[in-house]
Design an enzyme around this catalytic site. Sequence first.
Site, mmCIF file in Angstrom:
data_model
loop_
_atom_site.group_PDB
_atom_site.id
_atom_site.type_symbol
_atom_site.label_atom_id
_atom_site.label_comp_id
_atom_site.label_asym_id
_atom_site.label_seq_id
_atom_site.Cartn_x
_atom_site.Cartn_y
_atom_site.Cartn_z
ATOM 1 N N TYR A 1 0.858 -1.074 0.002
ATOM 2 C CA TYR A 1 -0.158 -0.217 -0.001
ATOM 3 C C TYR A 1 0.883 1.179 0.070
ATOM 4 O O TYR A 1 1.928 1.300 0.718
ATOM 5 C CB TYR A 1 -0.859 -0.077 1.253
ATOM 6 C CG TYR A 1 -1.640 1.340 1.686
ATOM 7 C CD1 TYR A 1 -2.405 1.908 0.652
ATOM 8 C CD2 TYR A 1 -1.378 1.999 2.698
ATOM 9 C CE1 TYR A 1 -3.054 2.799 0.848
ATOM 10 C CE2 TYR A 1 -1.977 3.129 3.114
ATOM 11 C CZ TYR A 1 -2.822 3.719 1.980
ATOM 12 O OH TYR A 1 -3.553 4.888 2.352
ATOM 13 N N LYS B 1 -11.497 -1.125 6.254
ATOM 14 C CA LYS B 1 -11.777 -1.755 5.255
ATOM 15 C C LYS B 1 -12.663 -2.909 5.381
ATOM 16 O O LYS B 1 -13.860 -2.501 5.734
ATOM 17 C CB LYS B 1 -10.702 -2.494 4.397
ATOM 18 C CG LYS B 1 -9.303 -1.407 4.281
ATOM 19 C CD LYS B 1 -9.978 -0.150 3.482
ATOM 20 C CE LYS B 1 -8.810 0.970 3.131
ATOM 21 N NZ LYS B 1 -7.816 1.640 3.867
HETATM 22 C C1 LIG Z 1 -3.446 -2.758 2.433
HETATM 23 C C2 LIG Z 1 -3.435 -1.629 3.252
HETATM 24 N N1 LIG Z 1 -2.917 -1.717 4.299
HETATM 25 C C3 LIG Z 1 -2.901 -0.665 5.229
HETATM 26 C C4 LIG Z 1 -3.636 0.399 5.064
HETATM 27 C C5 LIG Z 1 -3.716 1.641 5.770
HETATM 28 O O1 LIG Z 1 -4.715 1.578 6.616
HETATM 29 P P1 LIG Z 1 -5.579 2.957 7.138
HETATM 30 O O2 LIG Z 1 -6.036 3.689 5.947
HETATM 31 O O3 LIG Z 1 -6.530 2.478 7.878
HETATM 32 O O4 LIG Z 1 -4.446 3.828 7.995
HETATM 33 C C6 LIG Z 1 -4.367 0.522 3.783
HETATM 34 C C7 LIG Z 1 -5.329 1.767 3.609
HETATM 35 O O5 LIG Z 1 -5.753 1.966 2.331
HETATM 36 C C8 LIG Z 1 -4.439 -0.591 3.119
HETATM 37 O O6 LIG Z 1 -4.976 -0.742 1.577
#
Ligand SMILES: Cc1ncc(COP(=O)(O)O)c(C=O)c1O
Length: 381
Positions: free
Chosen positions: A100, A199
């Site tokens: 990400y 998510k």
């Molecule tokens: C695979 C993945 N990991 C971590 C995150 C980070 O999470 P957050 O947006 O809740 O901080 C995201 C956010 O899109 C993600 O898609």
Amino acid sequence: MSKKIETKAIHAGQKADPSTGAIMTPIYQSSTYVQSAVGETKGYEYSRTGNPTRTALEDCLAALESAKYGLAFSSGMAATDTLLRLFSPGDHILAGIDVYGGTFRLFDKELRRFGLDFDFIDMSDVENIAPAINDNTKLLWLESPTNPYLSLAYISEIADFAKSHPSKPLLTVDNTFATPYLQRPLELGADFVLHSTTKYLGGHSDAIGGALMLNNEAHFERLAFLQNSVGAIPGPMDCFLILRGLKTLHVRMDRHAENASKIAEYLSEHPKVEKIYYPFHSSHPQHALAKKQMRNGGGMLSFELKSGAEGAKNVAEATQIFALAESLGGVESLIEIPAAMTHLSTAGSPLEVNQGLVRLSVGIEHSDDLLQDLDQALEKA
Ligand SMILES: Cc1ncc(COP(=O)(O)O)c(C=O)c1O
């Protein structure tokens, strides 16, 4: 009694409220707790340290990932940042090439300042890992499926490799895309599972949250210390929303996957589509691994158009049910251009995403409506 994940999603960590019998865990909207004498508490003293709604969420998350311990955070990034504090200047961390964008940004643009060393490699082939490890490698970090290319890592093979390597790096799997309903990395040998609970676990695009699940007691003690010391904790309302979302995880994930499979089939035959990325489609190079490692293909799917970046932008702006938005994993369908939106921070780096890639978070609306929407949008490609 051992329970199946569908039952755990609804009940784990929760019991009727002792004071009222309320079947749903109350939102304990309190920062502090009265002590009957100095130091005499009912288990809670201050809500940064612990809160009963958060405890229910943490216990439920741990049960879903087959973990001994669960810790909830204010976001996926807060969970990532707290986990990385286990490491010290000079430590080397090997991460997947298409993690990400926000994870890459934190690692590359911030944590290097504190003396952590990072390399990014393609984790889809375990053969790539050995040459990239050095004596200081303390952690392997992977997503499977990855965001946004939906490529897979063979989790059990990588875990076995890590345990047998002299450097003995720990293994973190960001399980946000798959969820514990599709795959449980701790059962496959990983040391930590990380989630953006924003998510699929929350599932309704109404709360931001993160979580870490693990089995090692010493790591848990240290992470709980860090959770309290750093303070990146979720509020009780957000814990309640994610706990409520979890109750339908299995039902939602089955429908997400059913819809995404139909869309993958449709897009793979569309004359304007160059390539699709979906682990449970026969065109995926790791289709066999997907079937072995995951219960179903999940709801995330990416594709490229023959008309490239311009076509991608036109399609993303033309859908009527798929909303043009970042994030993923909610009941509603979303469309986005990773290179210009979620993965902008990778521009100019080896992780840069093709400008013509379109990412779908396929929701649980009726598949006929979703297909019709894509059909009319693709006319503009
Ligand atoms: C695979 C993945 N990991 C971590 C995150 C980070 O999470 P957050 O947006 O809740 O901080 C995201 C956010 O899109 C993600 O898609």
